[in-house]
Design an enzyme around this catalytic site. Sequence first.
Site, PDB file in Angstrom:
ATOM      1  N   GLY A 138      16.539 140.284  56.134  1.00  0.00           N
ATOM      2  CA  GLY A 138      15.075 140.711  55.515  1.00  0.00           C
ATOM      3  C   GLY A 138      14.105 139.872  55.865  1.00  0.00           C
ATOM      4  O   GLY A 138      13.166 139.727  55.060  1.00  0.00           O
ATOM      5  N   THR A 162       4.986 148.531  49.271  1.00  0.00           N
ATOM      6  CA  THR A 162       3.526 148.947  48.948  1.00  0.00           C
ATOM      7  C   THR A 162       2.864 149.237  49.942  1.00  0.00           C
ATOM      8  O   THR A 162       1.804 149.875  50.275  1.00  0.00           O
ATOM      9  CB  THR A 162       2.832 147.928  48.022  1.00  0.00           C
ATOM     10  OG1 THR A 162       3.183 146.603  48.790  1.00  0.00           O
ATOM     11  CG2 THR A 162       3.215 147.738  46.633  1.00  0.00           C
ATOM     12  N   GLY A 195      19.198 141.196  59.907  1.00  0.00           N
ATOM     13  CA  GLY A 195      19.562 141.866  58.933  1.00  0.00           C
ATOM     14  C   GLY A 195      19.428 141.265  57.561  1.00  0.00           C
ATOM     15  O   GLY A 195      19.936 141.659  56.623  1.00  0.00           O
ATOM     16  N   GLU A 230       6.281 144.861  47.523  1.00  0.00           N
ATOM     17  CA  GLU A 230       7.419 145.390  48.276  1.00  0.00           C
ATOM     18  C   GLU A 230       7.256 146.856  48.233  1.00  0.00           C
ATOM     19  O   GLU A 230       7.165 147.421  47.227  1.00  0.00           O
ATOM     20  CB  GLU A 230       8.807 144.579  47.770  1.00  0.00           C
ATOM     21  CG  GLU A 230       9.677 144.655  48.547  1.00  0.00           C
ATOM     22  CD  GLU A 230       9.237 143.111  49.466  1.00  0.00           C
ATOM     23  OE1 GLU A 230       8.504 143.580  50.498  1.00  0.00           O
ATOM     24  OE2 GLU A 230       9.619 142.005  49.060  1.00  0.00           O
ATOM     25  N   GLU A 279       8.648 150.966  66.202  1.00  0.00           N
ATOM     26  CA  GLU A 279       9.897 151.279  65.264  1.00  0.00           C
ATOM     27  C   GLU A 279       9.777 152.593  64.470  1.00  0.00           C
ATOM     28  O   GLU A 279      10.779 153.280  64.497  1.00  0.00           O
ATOM     29  CB  GLU A 279       9.954 150.074  64.213  1.00  0.00           C
ATOM     30  CG  GLU A 279      10.316 148.835  64.382  1.00  0.00           C
ATOM     31  CD  GLU A 279      10.908 148.043  63.563  1.00  0.00           C
ATOM     32  OE1 GLU A 279      11.421 148.421  62.409  1.00  0.00           O
ATOM     33  OE2 GLU A 279      10.279 146.881  63.262  1.00  0.00           O
ATOM     34  N   ASP A 321       5.383 143.677  57.959  1.00  0.00           N
ATOM     35  CA  ASP A 321       6.103 142.575  58.816  1.00  0.00           C
ATOM     36  C   ASP A 321       5.659 142.176  60.146  1.00  0.00           C
ATOM     37  O   ASP A 321       5.360 141.144  60.623  1.00  0.00           O
ATOM     38  CB  ASP A 321       7.605 142.996  59.095  1.00  0.00           C
ATOM     39  CG  ASP A 321       7.896 143.531  57.888  1.00  0.00           C
ATOM     40  OD1 ASP A 321       7.661 143.289  56.819  1.00  0.00           O
ATOM     41  OD2 ASP A 321       9.204 144.352  58.040  1.00  0.00           O
ATOM     42  N   SER A 368      12.641 140.005  58.883  1.00  0.00           N
ATOM     43  CA  SER A 368      11.841 140.636  59.848  1.00  0.00           C
ATOM     44  C   SER A 368      11.909 140.223  61.258  1.00  0.00           C
ATOM     45  O   SER A 368      11.170 139.921  62.114  1.00  0.00           O
ATOM     46  CB  SER A 368      10.560 140.646  59.675  1.00  0.00           C
ATOM     47  OG  SER A 368      10.194 141.162  58.382  1.00  0.00           O
ATOM     48  N   SER A 369      13.410 140.064  61.716  1.00  0.00           N
ATOM     49  CA  SER A 369      13.655 139.768  63.207  1.00  0.00           C
ATOM     50  C   SER A 369      13.270 141.067  63.982  1.00  0.00           C
ATOM     51  O   SER A 369      12.856 140.746  65.188  1.00  0.00           O
ATOM     52  CB  SER A 369      15.054 139.731  63.349  1.00  0.00           C
ATOM     53  OG  SER A 369      15.878 140.536  62.752  1.00  0.00           O
ATOM     54  N   SER A 382      20.013 139.176  75.362  1.00  0.00           N
ATOM     55  CA  SER A 382      20.106 138.529  73.971  1.00  0.00           C
ATOM     56  C   SER A 382      21.068 137.530  74.113  1.00  0.00           C
ATOM     57  O   SER A 382      22.332 137.660  74.104  1.00  0.00           O
ATOM     58  CB  SER A 382      20.552 139.592  72.853  1.00  0.00           C
ATOM     59  OG  SER A 382      20.975 139.175  72.004  1.00  0.00           O
TER      60      SER A 382
HETATM   61  C1  GLA Z   1      10.522 146.626  55.264  1.00  0.00           C
HETATM   62  C2  GLA Z   1       9.359 147.138  56.317  1.00  0.00           C
HETATM   63  C3  GLA Z   1       7.973 146.752  55.583  1.00  0.00           C
HETATM   64  C4  GLA Z   1       8.022 146.982  54.325  1.00  0.00           C
HETATM   65  C5  GLA Z   1       9.267 146.099  53.434  1.00  0.00           C
HETATM   66  C6  GLA Z   1       9.274 146.603  51.882  1.00  0.00           C
HETATM   67  O1  GLA Z   1      10.255 145.067  55.521  1.00  0.00           O
HETATM   68  O2  GLA Z   1       9.492 146.832  57.452  1.00  0.00           O
HETATM   69  O3  GLA Z   1       7.064 147.600  56.318  1.00  0.00           O
HETATM   70  O4  GLA Z   1       7.834 148.215  53.787  1.00  0.00           O
HETATM   71  O5  GLA Z   1      10.572 146.680  54.044  1.00  0.00           O
HETATM   72  O6  GLA Z   1       8.330 145.820  51.401  1.00  0.00           O
END
Ligand code: GLA
Length: 385
Positions: free
Chosen positions: A123, A37, A121, A35, A159, A171, A125-126, A68
């Site tokens: 985490g 990284t 939201g 994470e 982004e 992501d 990755s929507s 949406s």
């Molecule tokens: C979000 C970012 C990713 C990554 C993570 C943490 O999801 O979009 O690129 O940095 O946080 O690991």
Amino acid sequence: MTPTIIDRVRTTFEARFGRESILIRAPGRVNLIGEHTDYNECYVLPAAIDRAIYMAIKPGNNESHWISLDLNQTFDMPTGLISHSKLRWPDYLQGVLLEFSAMDISLPPIDMVFGGDIPIGSGMSSSAALTTGFAFAIDRLFNLGLDRVAIAELGQRAENNFVGMKCGIMDQFASVLGREKTLLQLDCRDLSCVFVPFNRTDVRIVLCDTQVKHNLAGSEYNTRRSQCETGIETLKHHYPKVASLRDVSPDMLEAHRHNMDEVVYRRCSYVIAENQRVITACNALSADDLTAFGIAMNGSHHGLRDEYEVSCPELDVLQSVAEITTGVLGSRMMGGGFGGCTINLVEEPALADFQKTMSEAFHQKLDKEPIIHVCQLKGGTEELR
Ligand code: GLA
């Protein structure tokens, strides 16, 4: 029978615009370990999952119209008039259009309806699914011939540049290049990727959603990134060959601890240790040692909580309960932090008890209804016929 998300996306599109040209599935992702990284040119271990955004799309007429379904919102965009929207989600799509135009690709108006089951939201990755799914759809629609890595990179730039979130590539890469029952051991320095089969029936990947959506996530994320960059700048004076934290050993960092701010030191120390944990975890996986894998996951959480300081009380509560629950190999917060989910590696026979224990923790410690997802690892972005 209740209509599926795909049915709803299709029917809404047809009612408004006629028949769609293509239908795209863009998945969310989990990350087992590694994470914060990715933007430090280190390793990550994500996978695409069975939660996704579905988009029906075709070229439009005078202006672009985007709907949406989940938010019940419409956004109309006269061609060429890109500006930030109060609705937020159109910015991810507009960011994609800007990146195509930066590549000198001019596009006609586009009509699109989307909806899905990646909680926003949380985490998972929507946003990466939205940007890369849109870019993938455009590539298909106009036969642009971009490869999957280029699509992932385009999503990241959208982004970074227009939304203002300085995210790494993890992501987008996982969403676009994911494979069924497979983990992606991705080297974020050169984007080389080892596809690690994860076809196990004895363990499950389980997410516990704190339902906390931290407003500061974006700004704090960018702050962490710049703190890492500050650390690298200092180290570069002493080691000119250092390009990123990937090149820094614990000894090198220790030797120059006194040259940097204590907070910057802690951030760098976390990243260097986390990269080592990913390597340890990957080795453990190939040796079929899931106990060692889980220990690395727990270590990751402790580092994110104490050194990188991106956790939150709700994540810590869920992780600390999971960590000592029988049958849980490892548990940690997942993604950028400040809310979202914990990811847990749970032995199959213990799954039902784990869900019960976590449900009690949600009720008693967080005063919330539990939201727990048992994930399947699925393929990356695809066109559905
Ligand atoms: C979000 C970012 C990713 C990554 C993570 C943490 O999801 O979009 O690129 O940095 O946080 O690991």
